[in-house]
Design a protein around this motif. Structure first.
Motif, PDB file in Angstrom:
ATOM      1  N   GLU A   1       5.505  56.491 -45.617  1.00 53.68           N
ATOM      2  CA  GLU A   1       5.356  57.465 -44.531  1.00 53.68           C
ATOM      3  C   GLU A   1       6.038  58.784 -44.884  1.00 53.68           C
ATOM      4  O   GLU A   1       5.511  59.863 -44.607  1.00 53.68           O
ATOM      5  CB  GLU A   1       5.946  56.882 -43.248  1.00 53.68           C
ATOM      6  CG  GLU A   1       5.781  57.776 -42.033  1.00 53.68           C
ATOM      7  CD  GLU A   1       6.334  57.150 -40.762  1.00 53.68           C
ATOM      8  OE1 GLU A   1       6.160  57.745 -39.690  1.00 53.68           O
ATOM      9  OE2 GLU A   1       6.956  56.069 -40.856  1.00 53.68           O
ATOM     10  N   THR A   2       7.221  58.693 -45.507  1.00 51.28           N
ATOM     11  CA  THR A   2       7.925  59.900 -45.928  1.00 51.28           C
ATOM     12  C   THR A   2       7.228  60.554 -47.110  1.00 51.28           C
ATOM     13  O   THR A   2       7.080  61.788 -47.170  1.00 51.28           O
ATOM     14  CB  THR A   2       9.377  59.558 -46.303  1.00 51.28           C
ATOM     15  OG1 THR A   2      10.033  58.997 -45.169  1.00 51.28           O
ATOM     16  CG2 THR A   2      10.133  60.806 -46.754  1.00 51.28           C
ATOM     17  N   ALA A   3       6.794  59.730 -48.065  1.00 48.04           N
ATOM     18  CA  ALA A   3       6.120  60.262 -49.247  1.00 48.04           C
ATOM     19  C   ALA A   3       4.854  61.036 -48.866  1.00 48.04           C
ATOM     20  O   ALA A   3       4.543  62.072 -49.470  1.00 48.04           O
ATOM     21  CB  ALA A   3       5.782  59.130 -50.210  1.00 48.04           C
ATOM     22  N   LEU A   4       4.137  60.548 -47.849  1.00 50.76           N
ATOM     23  CA  LEU A   4       2.914  61.232 -47.412  1.00 50.76           C
ATOM     24  C   LEU A   4       3.201  62.645 -46.908  1.00 50.76           C
ATOM     25  O   LEU A   4       2.358  63.539 -47.035  1.00 50.76           O
ATOM     26  CB  LEU A   4       2.216  60.419 -46.320  1.00 50.76           C
ATOM     27  CG  LEU A   4       1.540  59.113 -46.771  1.00 50.76           C
ATOM     28  CD1 LEU A   4       1.157  58.270 -45.570  1.00 50.76           C
ATOM     29  CD2 LEU A   4       0.297  59.412 -47.633  1.00 50.76           C
ATOM     30  N   THR A   5       4.393  62.856 -46.365  1.00 46.64           N
ATOM     31  CA  THR A   5       4.756  64.190 -45.869  1.00 46.64           C
ATOM     32  C   THR A   5       5.105  65.151 -47.000  1.00 46.64           C
ATOM     33  O   THR A   5       5.251  66.350 -46.777  1.00 46.64           O
ATOM     34  CB  THR A   5       5.958  64.112 -44.899  1.00 46.64           C
ATOM     35  OG1 THR A   5       7.130  63.702 -45.629  1.00 46.64           O
ATOM     36  CG2 THR A   5       5.693  63.119 -43.780  1.00 46.64           C
ATOM     37  N   LEU A   6       5.239  64.620 -48.221  1.00 48.45           N
ATOM     38  CA  LEU A   6       5.620  65.447 -49.375  1.00 48.45           C
ATOM     39  C   LEU A   6       4.405  65.886 -50.183  1.00 48.45           C
ATOM     40  O   LEU A   6       4.542  66.260 -51.358  1.00 48.45           O
ATOM     41  CB  LEU A   6       6.590  64.661 -50.274  1.00 48.45           C
ATOM     42  CG  LEU A   6       7.914  64.241 -49.617  1.00 48.45           C
ATOM     43  CD1 LEU A   6       8.708  63.356 -50.558  1.00 48.45           C
ATOM     44  CD2 LEU A   6       8.730  65.464 -49.217  1.00 48.45           C
ATOM     45  N   ASN A   7       3.244  65.828 -49.569  1.00 42.02           N
ATOM     46  CA  ASN A   7       2.005  66.204 -50.255  1.00 42.02           C
ATOM     47  C   ASN A   7       2.153  67.562 -50.959  1.00 42.02           C
ATOM     48  O   ASN A   7       2.510  68.562 -50.326  1.00 42.02           O
ATOM     49  CB  ASN A   7       0.859  66.265 -49.240  1.00 42.02           C
ATOM     50  CG  ASN A   7      -0.488  66.561 -49.885  1.00 42.02           C
ATOM     51  OD1 ASN A   7      -0.691  66.278 -51.069  1.00 42.02           O
ATOM     52  ND2 ASN A   7      -1.399  67.120 -49.113  1.00 42.02           N
ATOM     53  N   GLY A   8       1.898  67.562 -52.287  1.00 38.74           N
ATOM     54  CA  GLY A   8       2.000  68.788 -53.066  1.00 38.74           C
ATOM     55  C   GLY A   8       3.382  69.077 -53.600  1.00 38.74           C
ATOM     56  O   GLY A   8       3.585  70.089 -54.294  1.00 38.74           O
ATOM     57  N   SER A   9       4.342  68.201 -53.313  1.00 36.18           N
ATOM     58  CA  SER A   9       5.727  68.438 -53.730  1.00 36.18           C
ATOM     59  C   SER A   9       6.015  67.787 -55.087  1.00 36.18           C
ATOM     60  O   SER A   9       5.403  66.786 -55.469  1.00 36.18           O
ATOM     61  CB  SER A   9       6.698  67.881 -52.697  1.00 36.18           C
ATOM     62  OG  SER A   9       6.516  68.504 -51.456  1.00 36.18           O
ATOM     63  N   ASP A  10       6.975  68.370 -55.784  1.00 41.31           N
ATOM     64  CA  ASP A  10       7.497  67.783 -57.020  1.00 41.31           C
ATOM     65  C   ASP A  10       8.815  67.091 -56.700  1.00 41.31           C
ATOM     66  O   ASP A  10       9.648  67.624 -55.954  1.00 41.31           O
ATOM     67  CB  ASP A  10       7.715  68.853 -58.092  1.00 41.31           C
ATOM     68  CG  ASP A  10       6.410  69.452 -58.594  1.00 41.31           C
ATOM     69  OD1 ASP A  10       5.378  68.758 -58.525  1.00 41.31           O
ATOM     70  OD2 ASP A  10       6.420  70.614 -59.046  1.00 41.31           O
ATOM     71  N   VAL A  11       8.990  65.901 -57.274  1.00 39.42           N
ATOM     72  CA  VAL A  11      10.183  65.105 -57.012  1.00 39.42           C
ATOM     73  C   VAL A  11      10.817  64.713 -58.340  1.00 39.42           C
ATOM     74  O   VAL A  11      10.119  64.254 -59.263  1.00 39.42           O
ATOM     75  CB  VAL A  11       9.835  63.837 -56.196  1.00 39.42           C
ATOM     76  CG1 VAL A  11      11.068  62.960 -56.010  1.00 39.42           C
ATOM     77  CG2 VAL A  11       9.234  64.218 -54.844  1.00 39.42           C
ATOM     78  N   GLU A  12      12.129  64.890 -58.435  1.00 39.54           N
ATOM     79  CA  GLU A  12      12.819  64.537 -59.676  1.00 39.54           C
ATOM     80  C   GLU A  12      13.021  63.029 -59.768  1.00 39.54           C
ATOM     81  O   GLU A  12      13.432  62.381 -58.804  1.00 39.54           O
ATOM     82  CB  GLU A  12      14.177  65.228 -59.752  1.00 39.54           C
ATOM     83  CG  GLU A  12      14.899  64.977 -61.075  1.00 39.54           C
ATOM     84  CD  GLU A  12      16.189  65.770 -61.221  1.00 39.54           C
ATOM     85  OE1 GLU A  12      16.985  65.456 -62.123  1.00 39.54           O
ATOM     86  OE2 GLU A  12      16.397  66.709 -60.423  1.00 39.54           O
ATOM     87  N   MET A  13      12.739  62.496 -60.958  1.00 36.60           N
ATOM     88  CA  MET A  13      12.879  61.070 -61.193  1.00 36.60           C
ATOM     89  C   MET A  13      14.176  60.784 -61.960  1.00 36.60           C
ATOM     90  O   MET A  13      14.896  61.703 -62.365  1.00 36.60           O
ATOM     91  CB  MET A  13      11.666  60.541 -61.951  1.00 36.60           C
ATOM     92  CG  MET A  13      10.334  60.925 -61.323  1.00 36.60           C
ATOM     93  SD  MET A  13      10.160  60.389 -59.583  1.00 36.60           S
ATOM     94  CE  MET A  13       9.793  58.641 -59.832  1.00 36.60           C
ATOM     95  N   ALA A  14      14.473  59.507 -62.165  1.00 35.73           N
ATOM     96  CA  ALA A  14      15.754  59.107 -62.737  1.00 35.73           C
ATOM     97  C   ALA A  14      15.930  59.528 -64.192  1.00 35.73           C
ATOM     98  O   ALA A  14      17.059  59.554 -64.695  1.00 35.73           O
ATOM     99  CB  ALA A  14      15.922  57.594 -62.612  1.00 35.73           C
ATOM    100  N   ASN A  15      14.831  59.888 -64.883  1.00 36.02           N
ATOM    101  CA  ASN A  15      14.965  60.351 -66.278  1.00 36.02           C
ATOM    102  C   ASN A  15      15.123  61.863 -66.368  1.00 36.02           C
ATOM    103  O   ASN A  15      15.210  62.418 -67.464  1.00 36.02           O
ATOM    104  CB  ASN A  15      13.776  59.897 -67.117  1.00 36.02           C
ATOM    105  CG  ASN A  15      12.508  60.674 -66.797  1.00 36.02           C
ATOM    106  OD1 ASN A  15      12.363  61.182 -65.673  1.00 36.02           O
ATOM    107  ND2 ASN A  15      11.597  60.770 -67.767  1.00 36.02           N
ATOM    108  N   GLY A  16      15.130  62.549 -65.209  1.00 39.00           N
ATOM    109  CA  GLY A  16      15.303  64.000 -65.181  1.00 39.00           C
ATOM    110  C   GLY A  16      14.016  64.784 -65.092  1.00 39.00           C
ATOM    111  O   GLY A  16      14.041  65.987 -64.792  1.00 39.00           O
TER     112      GLY A  16
END
Length: 470
Positions: free
Chosen positions: A413-428
């Motif tokens: 539900e939260t991820a759906l609100t981030l449409n078009g967003s970039d998210v940093e992952m654990a490898n940087g």
């Protein structure tokens, strides 16, 4: 004048005065005998009026009073020889129904009487302390139906209505003001057994197919049985994705366990009774337990909301829910435990073990979101590529960490609100979240199963392995 004459005159005057005093006293005694004093009346204690009089005087129950008068129940609740407890909707509570609904009820006195009597306990005055002692139970009302008494956020609730004023005394009972009109449960007649009703409804085709595949249709059609089924709608199953549904249909043991986790065996539990169990654990037919919750007035089973309640069947009751039930996170284990138990992530688990990241994702003190490629997703890479990666643990670690968000559990539900967003992952590096036709994508990988809970985070299954940017 001689001294003797003066003495006589003084005695005569004194005697006259004494005679006057005696005469006056005698007159007063005569008056007291003829007109006795009127005693003062003792003060009269003023008590409250009857239920109806108190409601009228309060001024906040004008619609309720009008409804009582329209049905003739004002005379019943004014009876000084009886005792009542009335959960009285305020004028604001009635206004929430809308004037059209109020007018329709006032014109249908039979229905209105049933509703009004659903707000009354006959034969006793139940004060707030007693009501609080009854929370977690159901109470029969004057119309023969039951209400659930619960404590939510330190407030007393009757079904979904909050008690906002308590213990208004009346000469023949007690009034508690509530903020919403109570609705009696429906009296619909069942049209068939559990399976027949589910088939006829048309919104449970996937559930029916799953029940038939597991051979549970015969059980749930048993005329001598009694069942409560929390039935995921077709839309609820669709959230799992076609791949997950196909995998379940191919694994009868897992499918049976999941389906029985939606069933209470041996009892038809209506929504009012379920509401009374707020905060409690209820054992299901597979031996595991669900938690009954109420959120914003809605009934939840674990994290699944009851969207249609009390669909009757000849051998039980059905409640439609908006998500397939999954066990609470603290019962299913860590990210790694869940991935191992699922059976669809064997290659991912092998890769985590090869890099030592299995220990990281099993850390109960940490929190993760893992976009987990299924075995089918890894198979798309080819056996040779997989073997090469397993031999190059540095590269493999970078790839695996590119599937992990550290330090937070991000539900779909939260991820759906981030449409078009970039998210940093654990490898940087970063991934891009997009939504297409309601489907959630991580880069070009689609989330096929969302919100698999773990004790230290959440898993979303994806249909392709993510590749870190070069």
């Amino acid at each position: 004048m001689s001294a003797l004459s003066s003495t006589r005159r003084l005695l005569t005057q004194t005697a006259g005065i004494l005679f006057s005093v005696v005469l006056l006293a005698a007159c007063n005694d005569s008056n007291n005998l003829n007109t006795p004093p009127v005693p003062e009346s003792p003060p009269v204690a003023e008590g409250p009026g009857n239920i109806v009089e108190v409601a009228v005087e309060a001024g906040d129950f004008s619609t309720l009073v009008a409804a009582l008068e329209a049905t003739g129940l004002d005379q019943t609740l004014a009876d000084e020889a009886e005792t009542f407890t009335v959960f009285a909707p305020t004028d604001a509570a009635f206004e929430a129904l809308g004037q059209e609904t109020i007018d329709a009820l006032l014109a249908d006195t039979e229905t209105l009487s049933d509703i009004l009597l659903y707000h009354v306990i006959a034969g006793q005055a139940v004060n707030a302390d007693t009501a609080l002692s009854l929370t977690g139970t159901t109470v029969e009302m004057a119309n023969g139906d039951i209400v659930a008494l619960t404590i939510q956020s330190d407030a007393l609730f009757i079904n979904g209505s909050q008690v906002i004023v308590t213990d208004v005394e009346a000469s023949n009972g007690i009034i508690h003001a509530i903020d919403a009109v109570l609705t009696p449960p429906g009296d619909a007649e069942p049209t068939g057994n559990i399976v027949e009703v589910a088939v006829a409804a048309g919104d449970f085709t996937t559930l029916v197919a799953a029940v038939q595949a597991a051979g549970l249709d015969t059980t749930l059609a048993d005329p001598d049985g009694s069942f409560t089924v929390f039935a995921p709608t077709d839309a609820a199953f669709a959230m799992l994705g076609d791949d997950a549904i196909a995998a379940l249909l191919a694994d009868i043991d897992a499918l049976t366990d999941i389906l029985l986790y939606h069933v209470i065996s041996g009892a038809a539990v209506d929504s009012i009774t379920a509401t009374s169990l707020f905060g409690e654990m209820v054992e299901m037919a597979n031996g595991d337990s669900v938690t009954i919750d109420i959120r914003d007035g809605a009934l939840f089973i674990n994290d699944s909301q009851v969207v249609i309640a009390d669909v009757p069947a000849t051998n039980g009751v059905i409640h439609a829910i908006d998500m397939v039930l999954t066990r609470p996170a603290d019962e299913v284990g860590t990210i790694v435990d869940v991935a191992v138990a699922n059976g669809s992530f064997t290659t991912l688990v092998a890769a985590l073990q090869a890099t030592g990241l299995d220990a990281t994702l099993a850390d109960e003190t940490a929190t993760f979101t893992v976009f987990a490629p299924t075995d089918d997703a890894f198979a798309l890479l080819g056996e040779e590529t997989i073997n090469t990666l397993l031999a190059d643990t540095e590269t493999l670690s970078d790839i695996l960490l590119y599937h992990v968000i550290a330090e937070q559990a991000v539900p779909a539900e939260t991820a759906l609100t981030l449409n078009g967003s970039d998210v940093e992952m654990a490898n940087g590096d970063t991934i891009t979240i997009t939504v297409t036709d309601g489907n959630l994508f991580i880069n070009d990988s689609q989330v096929v199963i969302a919100d698999v809970q773990a004790s230290n985070g959440i898993i979303h299954a994806i249909n392709a392995v993510l590749t870190p940017p070069m």
